[in-house]
Design a protein around this motif. Structure first.
Motif, PDB file in Angstrom:
ATOM      1  N   ILE A   1       0.865  -1.130   0.097  1.00 58.73           N
ATOM      2  CA  ILE A   1      -0.015  -0.191   0.031  1.00 58.73           C
ATOM      3  C   ILE A   1       1.026   1.243   0.056  1.00 58.73           C
ATOM      4  CG2 ILE A   1      -1.890   1.329   1.294  1.00 58.73           C
ATOM      5  CD1 ILE A   1      -2.962  -1.558   2.319  1.00 58.73           C
TER       6      ILE A   1
ATOM      7  N   ALA B   1      -7.636   0.305   4.256  1.00 59.78           N
ATOM      8  CA  ALA B   1      -7.484  -0.890   3.653  1.00 59.78           C
ATOM      9  C   ALA B   1      -6.669  -1.721   4.069  1.00 59.78           C
ATOM     10  CB  ALA B   1      -6.762  -0.583   2.236  1.00 59.78           C
TER      11      ALA B   1
ATOM     12  N   VAL C   1      -1.480  -1.258  -3.843  1.00 64.78           N
ATOM     13  CA  VAL C   1      -2.636  -0.238  -3.637  1.00 64.78           C
ATOM     14  C   VAL C   1      -2.170   1.130  -3.777  1.00 64.78           C
ATOM     15  CG1 VAL C   1      -4.466   0.310  -1.980  1.00 64.78           C
ATOM     16  CG2 VAL C   1      -3.790  -2.037  -2.574  1.00 64.78           C
TER      17      VAL C   1
ATOM     18  N   SER D   1      -2.625   4.585  -3.059  1.00 62.99           N
ATOM     19  CA  SER D   1      -3.411   5.628  -2.029  1.00 62.99           C
ATOM     20  C   SER D   1      -2.503   6.777  -1.574  1.00 62.99           C
ATOM     21  CB  SER D   1      -3.721   5.004  -0.783  1.00 62.99           C
ATOM     22  OG  SER D   1      -3.042   4.333  -0.178  1.00 62.99           O
TER      23      SER D   1
ATOM     24  N   VAL E   1      -3.894  -0.767  -8.475  1.00 65.88           N
ATOM     25  CA  VAL E   1      -5.081  -0.177  -8.126  1.00 65.88           C
ATOM     26  C   VAL E   1      -5.348   1.242  -7.674  1.00 65.88           C
ATOM     27  CG1 VAL E   1      -5.448  -1.687  -6.191  1.00 65.88           C
ATOM     28  CG2 VAL E   1      -7.328  -0.814  -7.425  1.00 65.88           C
TER      29      VAL E   1
ATOM     30  N   LEU F   1      -6.806   3.923  -5.071  1.00 66.33           N
ATOM     31  CA  LEU F   1      -7.753   3.998  -4.091  1.00 66.33           C
ATOM     32  C   LEU F   1      -7.848   5.374  -3.264  1.00 66.33           C
ATOM     33  CD1 LEU F   1      -9.556   2.387  -2.063  1.00 66.33           C
ATOM     34  CD2 LEU F   1      -7.450   1.916  -0.598  1.00 66.33           C
TER      35      LEU F   1
ATOM     36  N   ALA G   1     -11.792   1.205   0.466  1.00 63.62           N
ATOM     37  CA  ALA G   1     -10.915   0.512   0.958  1.00 63.62           C
ATOM     38  C   ALA G   1     -11.620  -0.673   1.351  1.00 63.62           C
ATOM     39  CB  ALA G   1     -10.516   1.131   2.180  1.00 63.62           C
TER      40      ALA G   1
ATOM     41  N   LEU H   1     -12.707  -2.848  -1.831  1.00 62.31           N
ATOM     42  CA  LEU H   1     -11.637  -3.329  -2.388  1.00 62.31           C
ATOM     43  C   LEU H   1     -11.175  -4.840  -1.547  1.00 62.31           C
ATOM     44  CD1 LEU H   1      -9.078  -3.565  -4.518  1.00 62.31           C
ATOM     45  CD2 LEU H   1      -7.929  -2.088  -2.862  1.00 62.31           C
TER      46      LEU H   1
ATOM     47  N   CYS I   1     -10.304  -6.669  -8.266  1.00 66.53           N
ATOM     48  CA  CYS I   1      -9.897  -5.363  -8.531  1.00 66.53           C
ATOM     49  C   CYS I   1     -10.772  -4.803  -9.822  1.00 66.53           C
ATOM     50  CB  CYS I   1      -8.553  -5.020  -9.346  1.00 66.53           C
ATOM     51  SG  CYS I   1      -7.263  -5.107  -7.826  1.00 66.53           S
TER      52      CYS I   1
END
Length: 397
Positions: free
Chosen positions: A7, A17, A152, A154, A280, A282, A304, A307, A322
């Motif tokens: 992440i 998440a 991820v 973010s 992906v 987020l 979050a 997902l 996803c």
């Protein structure tokens, strides 16, 4: 099959998440460009499904402990004339509760819940990544490499990783800077009673959150680029409210001299696809609905959970998970971004005629109409809350 998930970005979306994915047993590595966390940042109103998801994570009690009192908000003009006063308890009748909290306070709650269960690397960013045999090989800014099943992203509105690896994304600039922060400061304002100044091309909010602490936020129209704005932030703030009450001007000076101040421009991400290979998007990195929507934090938290839900549903096919997440989120994003644009147009008038029109309409509106204006953007359908993708409505969107 348990996965190793990186992440990138330990904001609200990333930490939420991490909480959900760690509970599923996945190995989680979080990286963030900051050297550490602080409790600084804008006040946000966590609403509706955002609060319910915090309930699910068993974090509501800690959330309330970090929250700020809120009783009344006065919408006023630059001459201190009240346009409309709203009692929060009355406004929130018959709707779900909301929690007023600083972004840093929410970060703190989410971080404390997860920091012993995941690997968190501060002062770290993605320098390079390569997809190979269904895995992603990541080179970090310190030269280390990590091999993961999913990345991820973010990293927020100005995500560098999104800019590098997502071709069909656009950052829509609202030409509106926002600036604010918190100040330890003995003041004469009543705690829990907020003042929001509505003016041409700007809005200023004052939030007394304790007898010795006050939060200030403002929105100012500007077509300058973000770099120029950050270099001239103090001058812009001081010159934007020259005719305001001396107490207000002194508060702004004190904030600049002694407070923790954050500066950025409002915007949102238009992304036709939140997925690119094993990456992906987020939270704000994929669909920031801007600060004026009142839904940025809740939407990040919901995304979050969504997902994580699909990853649990398709444990052997993370790409399908996803893709399902993307399909669920797209119509929701469209709805909230439309609300954000409408709010920006309403609450920050572009000229005196629009200001007069807003004041007249806001003063004469019924309590029911005001409640609808203030709370309508927080609604999801039951199918969306339960992560059910409606094929027909998705195709229409």
């Amino acid at each position: 099959m348990k996965k190793h998930i990186l992440i990138s970005g330990a904001g609200i979306a990333g930490l939420t998440a991490a909480n959900f994915l760690a509970k599923q047993g996945h190995t989680i590595t979080i990286i963030d460009r900051s050297t550490s966390f602080s409790k600084a940042g804008f006040l946000i109103s966590l609403k509706s499904f955002g609060v319910r998801i915090m309930d699910e994570l068993e974090l509501t009690q800690k959330l309330q402990a970090e929250s700020s009192p809120s009783e009344t908000v006065h919408f006023i003009d630059s001459n201190e004339e009240i346009i409309r006063s709203i009692n929060y308890d009355k406004m929130n009748e018959n709707i779900e509760r909301s929690v007023l909290i600083s972004r840093g306070g929410l970060h703190h709650v989410l971080y404390e819940a997860i920091n012993n269960d995941v690997n968190i690397l501060f002062d770290s960013t993605i320098s390079q990544l390569e997809e190979k045999a269904g895995k992603t090989i990541i080179t970090l800014s310190n030269g280390d490499t990590i091999v993961v099943d999913l990345v991820v992203v973010s990293e927020g509105l100005r995500s560098v990783t999104r800019e590098r690896y997502f071709n069909d994304c656009q950052l829509e600039d609202f030409n509106m800077l926002y600036m604010g922060g918190k100040l330890k400061h003995i003041h004469s304002y009543q705690v829990g009673v907020f003042k929001i100044y509505i003016d041409v091309d700007k809005m200023l909010s004052i939030y007394p959150i304790a007898a010795d602490e006050i939060a200030v936020q403002c929105y100012i129209h500007s077509t300058q680029d973000i770099g120029t704005i950050k270099n001239n932030a103090s001058l812009i703030l001081k010159s934007s409210f020259p005719d305001y009450d001396p107490e207000v001007k002194k508060l702004l000076d004190d904030l600049l001299d002694n407070g923790l101040v954050f500066v950025d421009k409002m915007g949102m991400i238009n992304a036709s696809d939140l997925v690119s290979g094993n990456l992906v998007l987020l939270g704000d990195a994929g669909y920031c609905p801007t600060a004026l929507s009142g839904m940025g934090a809740s939407l990040s938290i919901f995304g979050a959970k969504a997902l994580a839900h699909f990853i649990a549903e398709y444990p052997d096919d993370i790409l399908k998970a996803c893709e399902k997440y993307n399909r669920l989120m797209q119509p929701i994003i469209k709805k909230f971004q439309t609300n954000a644009k409408n709010n920006a147009a309403s609450f920050i008038p572009k000229d005196k005629a629009d200001l007069e029109k807003f004041v007249k309409k806001f003063r004469s509106a019924s309590d029911k109409d005001v409640q609808k204006i203030m709370t309508e953007p927080i609604v999801l359908t039951k199918d969306q809350e339960n992560f059910i993708i409606n094929q027909i409505s998705h195709e229409i969107q």
